[in-house]
Design a protein around this motif. Structure first.
Motif, PDB file in Angstrom:
ATOM      1  N   ALA A  75       0.826  -1.205   0.000  1.00 24.36           N
ATOM      2  CA  ALA A  75       0.000   0.000   0.000  1.00 24.36           C
ATOM      3  C   ALA A  75       0.858   1.253   0.000  1.00 24.36           C
ATOM      4  O   ALA A  75       0.563   2.225  -0.722  1.00 24.36           O
ATOM      5  N   THR A  76       1.935   1.247   0.779  1.00 29.01           N
ATOM      6  CA  THR A  76       2.827   2.407   0.816  1.00 29.01           C
ATOM      7  C   THR A  76       3.471   2.650  -0.549  1.00 29.01           C
ATOM      8  O   THR A  76       3.499   3.783  -1.060  1.00 29.01           O
ATOM      9  N   ALA A  77       3.995   1.582  -1.145  1.00 34.84           N
ATOM     10  CA  ALA A  77       4.621   1.708  -2.461  1.00 34.84           C
ATOM     11  C   ALA A  77       3.595   2.120  -3.519  1.00 34.84           C
ATOM     12  O   ALA A  77       3.873   2.962  -4.386  1.00 34.84           O
ATOM     13  N   GLY A  78       2.391   1.531  -3.453  1.00 33.17           N
ATOM     14  CA  GLY A  78       1.359   1.868  -4.431  1.00 33.17           C
ATOM     15  C   GLY A  78       0.905   3.313  -4.321  1.00 33.17           C
ATOM     16  O   GLY A  78       0.705   3.985  -5.339  1.00 33.17           O
ATOM     17  N   LEU A  79       0.755   3.811  -3.085  1.00 32.07           N
ATOM     18  CA  LEU A  79       0.351   5.206  -2.899  1.00 32.07           C
ATOM     19  C   LEU A  79       1.428   6.158  -3.422  1.00 32.07           C
ATOM     20  O   LEU A  79       1.123   7.157  -4.081  1.00 32.07           O
ATOM     21  N   ALA A  80       2.694   5.852  -3.120  1.00 31.17           N
ATOM     22  CA  ALA A  80       3.786   6.715  -3.583  1.00 31.17           C
ATOM     23  C   ALA A  80       3.876   6.728  -5.113  1.00 31.17           C
ATOM     24  O   ALA A  80       3.978   7.801  -5.735  1.00 31.17           O
ATOM     25  N   LEU A  81       3.822   5.540  -5.714  1.00 29.88           N
ATOM     26  CA  LEU A  81       3.874   5.471  -7.173  1.00 29.88           C
ATOM     27  C   LEU A  81       2.659   6.136  -7.813  1.00 29.88           C
ATOM     28  O   LEU A  81       2.774   6.845  -8.814  1.00 29.88           O
ATOM     29  N   GLY A  82       1.483   5.907  -7.230  1.00 30.50           N
ATOM     30  CA  GLY A  82       0.267   6.509  -7.761  1.00 30.50           C
ATOM     31  C   GLY A  82       0.288   8.019  -7.681  1.00 30.50           C
ATOM     32  O   GLY A  82      -0.197   8.716  -8.583  1.00 30.50           O
ATOM     33  N   GLY A  86       0.092  10.357 -10.866  1.00 30.55           N
ATOM     34  CA  GLY A  86      -0.973  11.345 -10.993  1.00 30.55           C
ATOM     35  C   GLY A  86      -0.459  12.742 -11.261  1.00 30.55           C
ATOM     36  O   GLY A  86      -1.164  13.573 -11.848  1.00 30.55           O
ATOM     37  N   MET A  87       0.783  13.024 -10.854  1.00 28.27           N
ATOM     38  CA  MET A  87       1.351  14.363 -11.020  1.00 28.27           C
ATOM     39  C   MET A  87       2.158  14.504 -12.309  1.00 28.27           C
ATOM     40  O   MET A  87       2.498  15.614 -12.700  1.00 28.27           O
ATOM     41  N   SER A  88       2.494  13.387 -12.960  1.00 30.67           N
ATOM     42  CA  SER A  88       3.337  13.433 -14.154  1.00 30.67           C
ATOM     43  C   SER A  88       2.711  12.601 -15.270  1.00 30.67           C
ATOM     44  O   SER A  88       2.527  11.391 -15.112  1.00 30.67           O
ATOM     45  N   ARG A  89       2.406  13.233 -16.383  1.00 33.30           N
ATOM     46  CA  ARG A  89       1.835  12.500 -17.512  1.00 33.30           C
ATOM     47  C   ARG A  89       2.827  11.503 -18.095  1.00 33.30           C
ATOM     48  O   ARG A  89       2.455  10.412 -18.529  1.00 33.30           O
ATOM     49  N   VAL A  90       4.105  11.881 -18.113  1.00 32.91           N
ATOM     50  CA  VAL A  90       5.121  10.990 -18.671  1.00 32.91           C
ATOM     51  C   VAL A  90       5.231   9.720 -17.828  1.00 32.91           C
ATOM     52  O   VAL A  90       5.204   8.602 -18.358  1.00 32.91           O
ATOM     53  N   VAL A  91       5.358   9.895 -16.521  1.00 33.13           N
ATOM     54  CA  VAL A  91       5.468   8.735 -15.630  1.00 33.13           C
ATOM     55  C   VAL A  91       4.200   7.895 -15.700  1.00 33.13           C
ATOM     56  O   VAL A  91       4.250   6.655 -15.730  1.00 33.13           O
ATOM     57  N   ALA A 140      -5.334   3.161  -8.914  1.00 34.73           N
ATOM     58  CA  ALA A 140      -6.477   3.844  -8.309  1.00 34.73           C
ATOM     59  C   ALA A 140      -6.075   5.215  -7.782  1.00 34.73           C
ATOM     60  O   ALA A 140      -6.825   6.193  -7.915  1.00 34.73           O
ATOM     61  N   THR A 141      -4.884   5.307  -7.196  1.00 33.51           N
ATOM     62  CA  THR A 141      -4.405   6.592  -6.673  1.00 33.51           C
ATOM     63  C   THR A 141      -4.184   7.588  -7.802  1.00 33.51           C
ATOM     64  O   THR A 141      -4.601   8.763  -7.709  1.00 33.51           O
ATOM     65  N   SER A 142      -3.533   7.153  -8.880  1.00 33.21           N
ATOM     66  CA  SER A 142      -3.287   8.070 -10.000  1.00 33.21           C
ATOM     67  C   SER A 142      -4.589   8.512 -10.644  1.00 33.21           C
ATOM     68  O   SER A 142      -4.747   9.689 -11.015  1.00 33.21           O
ATOM     69  N   ASP A 143      -5.554   7.596 -10.769  1.00 33.48           N
ATOM     70  CA  ASP A 143      -6.849   7.971 -11.348  1.00 33.48           C
ATOM     71  C   ASP A 143      -7.560   9.001 -10.470  1.00 33.48           C
ATOM     72  O   ASP A 143      -8.164   9.959 -10.975  1.00 33.48           O
ATOM     73  N   GLY A 144      -7.509   8.782  -9.153  1.00 32.47           N
ATOM     74  CA  GLY A 144      -8.145   9.734  -8.249  1.00 32.47           C
ATOM     75  C   GLY A 144      -7.535  11.115  -8.345  1.00 32.47           C
ATOM     76  O   GLY A 144      -8.249  12.136  -8.355  1.00 32.47           O
ATOM     77  N   ILE A 145      -6.212  11.195  -8.443  1.00 38.01           N
ATOM     78  CA  ILE A 145      -5.533  12.490  -8.529  1.00 38.01           C
ATOM     79  C   ILE A 145      -5.851  13.175  -9.853  1.00 38.01           C
ATOM     80  O   ILE A 145      -6.101  14.383  -9.914  1.00 38.01           O
ATOM     81  N   GLN A 146      -5.864  12.415 -10.931  1.00 40.92           N
ATOM     82  CA  GLN A 146      -6.109  13.004 -12.250  1.00 40.92           C
ATOM     83  C   GLN A 146      -7.545  13.498 -12.412  1.00 40.92           C
ATOM     84  O   GLN A 146      -7.811  14.329 -13.289  1.00 40.92           O
ATOM     85  N   HIS A 147      -8.460  12.989 -11.589  1.00 41.56           N
ATOM     86  CA  HIS A 147      -9.853  13.410 -11.696  1.00 41.56           C
ATOM     87  C   HIS A 147     -10.226  14.457 -10.648  1.00 41.56           C
ATOM     88  O   HIS A 147     -11.421  14.755 -10.462  1.00 41.56           O
ATOM     89  N   ILE A 148      -9.233  15.002  -9.947  1.00 44.08           N
ATOM     90  CA  ILE A 148      -9.511  16.106  -9.030  1.00 44.08           C
ATOM     91  C   ILE A 148      -9.930  17.329  -9.853  1.00 44.08           C
ATOM     92  O   ILE A 148      -9.235  17.693 -10.811  1.00 44.08           O
ATOM     93  N   PRO A 149     -11.045  17.976  -9.529  1.00 43.49           N
ATOM     94  CA  PRO A 149     -11.434  19.198 -10.270  1.00 43.49           C
ATOM     95  C   PRO A 149     -10.318  20.245 -10.230  1.00 43.49           C
ATOM     96  O   PRO A 149      -9.738  20.509  -9.169  1.00 43.49           O
ATOM     97  N   VAL A 150     -10.026  20.828 -11.366  1.00 37.61           N
ATOM     98  CA  VAL A 150      -8.931  21.807 -11.461  1.00 37.61           C
ATOM     99  C   VAL A 150      -9.168  22.990 -10.536  1.00 37.61           C
ATOM    100  O   VAL A 150      -8.217  23.576  -9.993  1.00 37.61           O
ATOM    101  N   ILE A 151     -10.436  23.309 -10.296  1.00 34.65           N
ATOM    102  CA  ILE A 151     -10.755  24.456  -9.450  1.00 34.65           C
ATOM    103  C   ILE A 151     -10.225  24.266  -8.038  1.00 34.65           C
ATOM    104  O   ILE A 151      -9.821  25.230  -7.372  1.00 34.65           O
TER     105      ILE A 151
END
Length: 258
Positions: A75-82, A86-91, A140-151
């Motif tokens: 879970a720790t590794a998955g959250l960090a990677l996610g 979520g913050m980098s399109r390339v990654v 799941a973590t990356s998807d959640g971050i990418q779907h945060i409203p920009v506002i």
């Protein structure tokens, strides 16, 4: 038509009672030999014998200890990677296809690899748990971050949130519903992988009891451990993940407080 939560509990209890009655009725009909399909009483008796012989509880304890260690790392590794994905399109582009490929693999497919790398040791079981579940948590973590409203992000910057604090203060809290879903899926996959590894690599654990039952042609033991495993899964979902998810939904205003 609305149904109160108290009534739903009665319906669920009645459903499982019907399942038990149907099981007993099928056994009594003798359509399947009893050495292949035991009765509920035979299964309960065999579990009691395993507990009395000091096999059951040490095996349950060993499995949950392995799961606690392996899934904590996963879970720790998955959250960090996610979070990074979520913050980098390339990654995200690089890792997403790889992790989706990993998810197509059956969790048991990691067991031969762990045998080659770690032999018959608990480290191999941890490896299977981590490789089975970390990709699901990361996706799941990356998807959640990418779907945060920009506002939300713009408001946070306007209010003076520094860039280094954005991931912890804004992104992870805002993506919690998706993260909890990923953790639930990750736990399920970790459980599958851990028990699969115990079938081959361990002399104690729930998977070992399943393997022992198969070798002894003891269907009561095999079905008993299966029922016990299902019970653990239901309790964990209700008492841990279910409560966490409910609190998050209430906090976000997506579910009533009572």
């Amino acid at each position: 038509m609305k149904i109160r939560n108290g009534r739903i509990k009665y319906y669920v209890g009645g459903f499982y009672l019907l399942v038990l009655v149907a099981w007993q009725a099928l056994f009594s009909a003798q359509l399947i030999p009893d050495y292949v399909f035991p009765s509920p009483a035979q299964v309960a008796r065999r579990l009691w014998e395993l507990a009395g012989d000091n096999y059951l509880w040490p095996s349950i304890k060993a499995t949950f200890q392995r799961m606690a260690i392996g899934f904590s790392i996963s879970a720790t590794a998955g959250l960090a990677l996610g979070l990074i994905m979520g913050m980098s399109r390339v990654v995200n582009s690089c890792f997403r296809s790889l992790f989706l490929g990993f998810q197509t693999l059956p969790t048991a497919a990691w067991v031969p690899v762990s045998l080659l790398l770690f032999g018959l040791s608990d480290r191999g079981i941890y490896f299977v748990i981590i490789m089975s579940s970390a990709p699901a948590v990361a996706l799941a973590t990356s998807d959640g971050i990418q779907h945060i409203p920009v506002i939300y992000l713009r408001v946070a910057r306007t209010l003076g949130t520094p860039a280094y604090a954005m991931p912890i203060r804004i992104m992870l809290p805002a993506s919690l519903p998706s993260i909890v879903t990923g953790l639930k899926l990750g736990w399920t996959l970790a459980w599958h992988g851990g028990v699969s590894a115990e079938l081959i690599k361990s002399t104690i654990g729930i998977g070992f009891l399943l393997q022992m039952g198969r070798e002894l042609n003891d269907s009561a033991q095999v079905i008993g451990i299966m029922v016990l495993t299902i019970g653990f899964g239901v309790l964990l979902d209700r008492l841990v993940f279910g409560l966490i998810q409910k609190r998050i939904l209430i906090r976000w205003g997506l579910a009533p407080a009572a």
